[in-house]
Write a protein that holds these residues in place. Sequence first.
Motif, PDB file in Angstrom:
ATOM      1  N   ALA A  66       0.931  -1.053  -0.165  1.00  0.00           N
ATOM      2  CA  ALA A  66      -0.016   0.060  -0.011  1.00  0.00           C
ATOM      3  C   ALA A  66       0.728   1.309   0.115  1.00  0.00           C
ATOM      4  CB  ALA A  66      -0.956  -0.132   1.148  1.00  0.00           C
ATOM      5  N   ARG A 108       2.621   1.671  -3.574  1.00  0.00           N
ATOM      6  CA  ARG A 108       1.556   1.457  -4.627  1.00  0.00           C
ATOM      7  C   ARG A 108       2.025   1.748  -6.021  1.00  0.00           C
ATOM      8  NH1 ARG A 108      -4.529   4.522  -4.934  1.00  0.00           N
ATOM      9  NH2 ARG A 108      -5.314   3.081  -6.450  1.00  0.00           N
ATOM     10  N   SER A 153      -5.234  -6.286   3.951  1.00  0.00           N
ATOM     11  CA  SER A 153      -4.558  -5.142   4.476  1.00  0.00           C
ATOM     12  C   SER A 153      -4.195  -3.965   3.369  1.00  0.00           C
ATOM     13  CB  SER A 153      -3.303  -5.637   5.190  1.00  0.00           C
ATOM     14  OG  SER A 153      -2.420  -6.160   4.700  1.00  0.00           O
ATOM     15  N   ARG A 154      -3.565  -4.548   2.180  1.00  0.00           N
ATOM     16  CA  ARG A 154      -3.337  -3.360   1.287  1.00  0.00           C
ATOM     17  C   ARG A 154      -4.600  -2.568   1.102  1.00  0.00           C
ATOM     18  NH1 ARG A 154      -4.047  -3.111  -4.107  1.00  0.00           N
ATOM     19  NH2 ARG A 154      -2.335  -1.888  -5.265  1.00  0.00           N
ATOM     20  N   SER A 155      -5.721  -3.286   0.679  1.00  0.00           N
ATOM     21  CA  SER A 155      -6.734  -2.695  -0.008  1.00  0.00           C
ATOM     22  C   SER A 155      -7.644  -1.907   1.194  1.00  0.00           C
ATOM     23  CB  SER A 155      -7.836  -3.685  -0.224  1.00  0.00           C
ATOM     24  OG  SER A 155      -8.425  -4.621   0.549  1.00  0.00           O
ATOM     25  N   SER A 156      -7.286  -2.280   2.550  1.00  0.00           N
ATOM     26  CA  SER A 156      -8.064  -1.564   3.496  1.00  0.00           C
ATOM     27  C   SER A 156      -7.171  -0.345   3.799  1.00  0.00           C
ATOM     28  CB  SER A 156      -8.049  -2.556   4.614  1.00  0.00           C
ATOM     29  OG  SER A 156      -8.559  -1.689   5.831  1.00  0.00           O
ATOM     30  N   LEU A 170      -5.006   1.424   1.598  1.00  0.00           N
ATOM     31  CA  LEU A 170      -5.188   2.270   0.558  1.00  0.00           C
ATOM     32  C   LEU A 170      -6.607   3.011   0.946  1.00  0.00           C
ATOM     33  CD1 LEU A 170      -4.225   0.468  -2.389  1.00  0.00           C
ATOM     34  CD2 LEU A 170      -3.039   2.243  -1.368  1.00  0.00           C
ATOM     35  N   GLU A 171      -7.524   2.617   1.229  1.00  0.00           N
ATOM     36  CA  GLU A 171      -8.834   3.031   1.586  1.00  0.00           C
ATOM     37  C   GLU A 171      -8.816   4.276   2.618  1.00  0.00           C
ATOM     38  OE1 GLU A 171     -13.601   2.262   2.747  1.00  0.00           O
ATOM     39  OE2 GLU A 171     -12.098   0.442   2.124  1.00  0.00           O
ATOM     40  N   VAL A 172      -8.052   3.674   3.730  1.00  0.00           N
ATOM     41  CA  VAL A 172      -8.139   4.614   4.707  1.00  0.00           C
ATOM     42  C   VAL A 172      -6.977   5.727   4.378  1.00  0.00           C
ATOM     43  CG1 VAL A 172      -7.201   4.794   7.348  1.00  0.00           C
ATOM     44  CG2 VAL A 172      -8.542   2.998   6.711  1.00  0.00           C
ATOM     45  N   GLY A 229      -6.892   7.521   1.914  1.00  0.00           N
ATOM     46  CA  GLY A 229      -7.782   8.496   1.471  1.00  0.00           C
ATOM     47  C   GLY A 229      -8.420   9.405   2.113  1.00  0.00           C
ATOM     48  N   GLU A 230      -8.652   8.947   3.403  1.00  0.00           N
ATOM     49  CA  GLU A 230      -9.516   9.825   4.362  1.00  0.00           C
ATOM     50  C   GLU A 230      -8.898  11.211   4.677  1.00  0.00           C
ATOM     51  OE1 GLU A 230     -12.249   8.976   5.371  1.00  0.00           O
ATOM     52  OE2 GLU A 230     -12.354   7.132   4.443  1.00  0.00           O
ATOM     53  N   SER A 237      -7.232   0.920   9.776  1.00  0.00           N
ATOM     54  CA  SER A 237      -7.293   0.065   8.656  1.00  0.00           C
ATOM     55  C   SER A 237      -7.135  -1.563   9.219  1.00  0.00           C
ATOM     56  CB  SER A 237      -6.262   0.081   7.504  1.00  0.00           C
ATOM     57  OG  SER A 237      -4.870  -0.270   8.065  1.00  0.00           O
TER      58      SER A 237
END
Length: 307
Positions: free
Chosen positions: A121, A124, A193-196, A198-200, A202-203, A228
């Motif tokens: 992440a 990336r 864990s990577r996808s989670s 990456l989502e966090v 961007g917060e 995450s």
Amino acid sequence: MFAYIIRRLLLALVVLFGVSVLVFSMLHLVPGDPVTVMLSEHASQQDAEALRRELGLDQPLHVQYVRYMSRVLQGDLGRSIRLRRPVTTLILDRFPNTLVLAVSSLVLAALFGLTLGTLAAVYRETPVDYLTMVGALLGVSIPSFWLGLMLILFFGLRLGWLPIAGNREGLKSLVLPSVTLAAVSTAIVARLSRSSLLEVMGEDYIRTARAKGLPERAVILRHALKNSIIPVITVLGLQFGTLLGGAIIVESVFVWPGVGRLAIEAIIARDFPLVQGITLFVAVGFVLVNLVVDILYAYVDPRIRYG
């Protein structure tokens, strides 16, 4: 929180009831007479009748189930036909070995999965990310029995670094089976864990932390990773239950004296009481692990209890 825990407990009881019905039905779903299947073709009629009485198959079906559940609630899972020992004793003798294998595999999956997922992440769309995701794809795709055999061939036979079977050499004997069993879980944890993460990342609060001048390492470890990791906890709990019940192939490949190998031996010997006992034991363990994860999930994220 108390109401949430009560709801989860009630749901767990419903699931356990369904599991008990399915496990009880195993003996009656066998094509033909289950007593004939369990005994050799040379067994006498007297032996068949004696086994039928021992298993309670001469009683009506509902009486058999009540009798079966009354024994189960007292911790009596029956008696092995082949070994002539209580099923509960046989399982408890082997369960510590399976538990050690499952825990060591879960620790490896958590450490390497979180580390690789975080690196993927943070870096990336770089070679680190691509290599990590390719490795995770291979980890999910490669059959555990093939991976175990390749590890035995390379590290056990060719290099001679590690023992290839049993648990007679302590921690060294645990390395190959735990790595084999952890491969799929590591890949799943890494991808999640990577996808989670990456989502966090961007917060808004992550951008605020960076705007305040916090070091990138502090932003990742103290803010992003902490928030995450919540979905990862659930997956790790589910994977632990899967590891407890899914070690059959790995235990067979490495001749590991656990519950999984005991199940294979019971199936080959057509020892139905032992197969039933192992199935019920593993299923109950899986349900209890999920219950603990649900409760832990609610503690980590208080919003869950309102769902």
